[in-house]
Design a protein around this motif. Structure first.
Motif, PDB file in Angstrom:
ATOM      1  N   THR A 193       0.870  -1.171   0.000  1.00  0.00           N
ATOM      2  CA  THR A 193       0.000   0.000   0.000  1.00  0.00           C
ATOM      3  C   THR A 193       0.915   1.232   0.000  1.00  0.00           C
ATOM      4  O   THR A 193       1.081   1.915   0.997  1.00  0.00           O
ATOM      5  CB  THR A 193      -0.909   0.006   1.238  1.00  0.00           C
ATOM      6  OG1 THR A 193      -0.094  -0.248   2.403  1.00  0.00           O
ATOM      7  CG2 THR A 193      -1.959  -1.075   1.135  1.00  0.00           C
ATOM      8  N   TYR A 229      -5.718   0.711  -2.029  1.00  0.00           N
ATOM      9  CA  TYR A 229      -4.865   1.878  -1.818  1.00  0.00           C
ATOM     10  C   TYR A 229      -4.647   2.633  -3.129  1.00  0.00           C
ATOM     11  O   TYR A 229      -4.746   3.862  -3.171  1.00  0.00           O
ATOM     12  CB  TYR A 229      -3.524   1.441  -1.237  1.00  0.00           C
ATOM     13  CG  TYR A 229      -2.558   2.581  -1.032  1.00  0.00           C
ATOM     14  CD1 TYR A 229      -2.623   3.382   0.108  1.00  0.00           C
ATOM     15  CD2 TYR A 229      -1.582   2.877  -1.978  1.00  0.00           C
ATOM     16  CE1 TYR A 229      -1.750   4.433   0.298  1.00  0.00           C
ATOM     17  CE2 TYR A 229      -0.703   3.925  -1.796  1.00  0.00           C
ATOM     18  CZ  TYR A 229      -0.789   4.698  -0.657  1.00  0.00           C
ATOM     19  OH  TYR A 229       0.081   5.740  -0.485  1.00  0.00           O
ATOM     20  N   VAL A 230      -4.355   1.902  -4.191  1.00  0.00           N
ATOM     21  CA  VAL A 230      -4.119   2.554  -5.477  1.00  0.00           C
ATOM     22  C   VAL A 230      -5.365   3.305  -5.919  1.00  0.00           C
ATOM     23  O   VAL A 230      -5.292   4.465  -6.344  1.00  0.00           O
ATOM     24  CB  VAL A 230      -3.688   1.522  -6.539  1.00  0.00           C
ATOM     25  CG1 VAL A 230      -3.654   2.160  -7.925  1.00  0.00           C
ATOM     26  CG2 VAL A 230      -2.323   0.949  -6.183  1.00  0.00           C
ATOM     27  N   ARG A 231      -6.529   2.661  -5.810  1.00  0.00           N
ATOM     28  CA  ARG A 231      -7.765   3.332  -6.225  1.00  0.00           C
ATOM     29  C   ARG A 231      -8.058   4.550  -5.356  1.00  0.00           C
ATOM     30  O   ARG A 231      -8.449   5.602  -5.848  1.00  0.00           O
ATOM     31  CB  ARG A 231      -8.948   2.351  -6.169  1.00  0.00           C
ATOM     32  CG  ARG A 231      -8.949   1.334  -7.288  1.00  0.00           C
ATOM     33  CD  ARG A 231     -10.348   0.755  -7.487  1.00  0.00           C
ATOM     34  NE  ARG A 231     -10.824   0.059  -6.304  1.00  0.00           N
ATOM     35  CZ  ARG A 231     -10.651  -1.237  -6.072  1.00  0.00           C
ATOM     36  NH1 ARG A 231      -9.994  -1.970  -6.952  1.00  0.00           N
ATOM     37  NH2 ARG A 231     -11.120  -1.800  -4.978  1.00  0.00           N
ATOM     38  N   ARG A 256      -5.658   7.464  -6.050  1.00  0.00           N
ATOM     39  CA  ARG A 256      -5.832   8.048  -7.388  1.00  0.00           C
ATOM     40  C   ARG A 256      -7.207   8.694  -7.530  1.00  0.00           C
ATOM     41  O   ARG A 256      -7.486   9.321  -8.541  1.00  0.00           O
ATOM     42  CB  ARG A 256      -5.661   6.979  -8.470  1.00  0.00           C
ATOM     43  CG  ARG A 256      -4.220   6.553  -8.682  1.00  0.00           C
ATOM     44  CD  ARG A 256      -4.101   5.534  -9.791  1.00  0.00           C
ATOM     45  NE  ARG A 256      -2.710   5.181 -10.048  1.00  0.00           N
ATOM     46  CZ  ARG A 256      -2.313   4.249 -10.895  1.00  0.00           C
ATOM     47  NH1 ARG A 256      -3.218   3.557 -11.591  1.00  0.00           N
ATOM     48  NH2 ARG A 256      -1.034   3.985 -11.072  1.00  0.00           N
ATOM     49  N   GLU A 282       4.689   2.933  -9.476  1.00  0.00           N
ATOM     50  CA  GLU A 282       3.487   2.749 -10.288  1.00  0.00           C
ATOM     51  C   GLU A 282       3.280   3.871 -11.298  1.00  0.00           C
ATOM     52  O   GLU A 282       2.297   3.867 -12.035  1.00  0.00           O
ATOM     53  CB  GLU A 282       2.249   2.650  -9.387  1.00  0.00           C
ATOM     54  CG  GLU A 282       2.301   1.509  -8.380  1.00  0.00           C
ATOM     55  CD  GLU A 282       2.494   0.159  -9.035  1.00  0.00           C
ATOM     56  OE1 GLU A 282       1.882  -0.078 -10.105  1.00  0.00           O
ATOM     57  OE2 GLU A 282       3.267  -0.653  -8.505  1.00  0.00           O
ATOM     58  N   ASN A 292       3.677   1.993 -15.252  1.00  0.00           N
ATOM     59  CA  ASN A 292       2.576   2.570 -16.017  1.00  0.00           C
ATOM     60  C   ASN A 292       2.933   2.530 -17.507  1.00  0.00           C
ATOM     61  O   ASN A 292       3.364   3.529 -18.091  1.00  0.00           O
ATOM     62  CB  ASN A 292       2.312   4.011 -15.549  1.00  0.00           C
ATOM     63  CG  ASN A 292       1.005   4.566 -16.084  1.00  0.00           C
ATOM     64  OD1 ASN A 292       0.501   4.100 -17.111  1.00  0.00           O
ATOM     65  ND2 ASN A 292       0.459   5.549 -15.402  1.00  0.00           N
ATOM     66  N   MET A 297       2.515   7.053 -10.711  1.00  0.00           N
ATOM     67  CA  MET A 297       1.305   7.745 -10.301  1.00  0.00           C
ATOM     68  C   MET A 297       1.450   9.248 -10.487  1.00  0.00           C
ATOM     69  O   MET A 297       2.550   9.793 -10.474  1.00  0.00           O
ATOM     70  CB  MET A 297       0.984   7.427  -8.830  1.00  0.00           C
ATOM     71  CG  MET A 297       0.679   5.967  -8.575  1.00  0.00           C
ATOM     72  SD  MET A 297       0.573   5.580  -6.816  1.00  0.00           S
ATOM     73  CE  MET A 297      -0.854   6.555  -6.353  1.00  0.00           C
ATOM     74  N   GLU A 304      -4.778  -3.028  -3.798  1.00  0.00           N
ATOM     75  CA  GLU A 304      -5.643  -2.513  -4.863  1.00  0.00           C
ATOM     76  C   GLU A 304      -6.474  -1.337  -4.355  1.00  0.00           C
ATOM     77  O   GLU A 304      -6.644  -0.331  -5.053  1.00  0.00           O
ATOM     78  CB  GLU A 304      -6.574  -3.612  -5.373  1.00  0.00           C
ATOM     79  CG  GLU A 304      -5.869  -4.793  -5.999  1.00  0.00           C
ATOM     80  CD  GLU A 304      -6.857  -5.896  -6.354  1.00  0.00           C
ATOM     81  OE1 GLU A 304      -7.981  -5.576  -6.781  1.00  0.00           O
ATOM     82  OE2 GLU A 304      -6.518  -7.081  -6.182  1.00  0.00           O
TER      83      GLU A 304
END
Length: 370
Positions: free
Chosen positions: A12, A58-60, A63, A213, A241, A215, A56
């Motif tokens: 995370t 955490y990424v959502r 973002r 990632e 990415n 980001m 998953e």
């Protein structure tokens, strides 16, 4: 029989894994075959659904809309908010966490993740040392702390005071620094040699990164520099990415540009650059301190990353530039002969904040428990 140390982490955010890897590598140099180290993604490998998908989430979440993350962080960072959360969650996950400890016996446990630091209450009354290494250097969530922990290692004096506010006794808190790969302090090649090695030109290099990632608005920031036709060379690290990397490779640029995917030579890229453009991730910021690179920070998470930006700005190591326009304005002030002095002053401020020996010093503390 070799001793055994187990790191508890979760993906995370990339900083948790990289902190565990930095410490594990340094421990192996010191102990060799006399110590086994294991890093376990506890959420992914042991947590019951849906918590096994925390990475998953955490990424959502990060973002998505900033206010949603801020609301969740702030609510659980109040004592009563966290107690309510714990009352709902811990009865559901406790048996799985007990299984983790059964399957991973150790001489020392080291958590590099906030919520996983709370597992000390599952381990007790077993007396095995349980140490937390906080990977947020200034402001951090209360779940990093628990009175049953043997030690909490923090990066700054401000973090030490925050740990006290969260109920940690002073004698259980040590200010050392943030563990980062020793490759950043071990690199000896000078900037000119690295630029030549990487195929860069002689113009000031602007390195744009967004973590493993990729980001954040990396593409927007790079395109803004291109449209402004600034006198610089741009390198963009897209991480995993791949969609962004392909889009940037297909773009026509007005400045020299180098596009990278997941880069394993970040120490070289960072030292070759003259300016770092980054999100407010603690690992990247502290790596930039070690190599002495001024920073322009384009985004921050509410809560734990607020203090990272404050540290960089207040100490004169860079600026917060959350829009492409502000980024271009700041770069105009740093690039070229007129801005070189200000840029070098910011670089010196970054270097002053560096703790290049932090990883070795943390390892020395861990050795006392082995």
């Amino acid at each position: 029989m070799p001793k055994r140390l187990v790191f508890l982490f979760s993906d995370t955010g990339g900083g948790h894994r990289s902190a565990a890897e930095a410490l594990s590598n340094a421990l192996k140099v010191h102990w060799g075959a006399a110590l086994e180290t294991h890093a376990v993604d506890v959420f992914q490998d042991y947590a019951p659904p849906p918590f096994n998908r925390s990475a998953e989430w955490y990424v959502r979440a990060t973002r998505g809309k900033a206010w949603e993350w801020a609301l969740s962080y702030t609510f659980t960072n109040y004592r009563l908010g966290y107690e309510l959360y714990a009352a709902l969650v811990w009865p559901y996950i406790t048996s799985a966490m007990k299984r983790f400890f059964r399957e991973h016996p150790a001489d020392v446990y080291v958590s590099v993740h906030p919520i996983l630091s709370q597992l000390v209450k599952v381990l007790r009354p077993q007396p095995t040392p349980f140490i937390t290494v906080v990977t947020d250097p200034v402001t951090f969530h209360r779940t990093w702390c628990h009175p049953q922990l043997d030690l909490v290692i923090v990066a700054t004096e401000r973090a030490r005071l925050l740990a006290r506010r969260y109920g940690m006794p002073d004698e259980k808190v040590r200010v050392i620094g943030l563990p980062v790969s020793e490759k950043f302090s071990a690199l000896t090649e000078d900037q000119a040699a690295l630029k030549h090695k990487l195929g860069w030109g002689e113009k000031p290099g602007v390195l744009i990164v967004g973590g493993g990632e990729g980001m954040g608005p990396l593409g927007k920031m790079a395109l803004a520099i291109s449209r402004a036709r600034l006198q610089c060379e741009v390198a963009v690290v897209c991480g995993r990415n791949e969609k962004l990397r392909q889009r940037l490779l297909a773009t026509r640029w007005n400045v020299p540009v180098h596009i990278y995917g997941f880069a394993k030579n970040m120490p070289e890229l960072m030292r070759a650059a003259d300016v770092l453009v980054t999100k407010a991730g603690p690992g990247t910021i502290n790596e930039a301190f070690i190599v002495g690179r001024p920073m322009l920070i384009y985004s921050r998470l509410p809560g734990q990353e607020k203090g990272n930006v404050a540290q960089v700005v207040e100490e004169g190591a860079g600026y917060f530039t959350p829009t492409p326009e502000k980024l271009v304005e700041a770069l105009r002030g740093w690039l070229g002969p007129a801005g070189e002095r200000a840029r070098l002053q910011a670089a010196a401020s970054a270097l002053r904040l560096a703790r290049p020996n932090a990883t070795a010093e943390i390892v020395a503390v861990l050795n006392q428990y082995l």
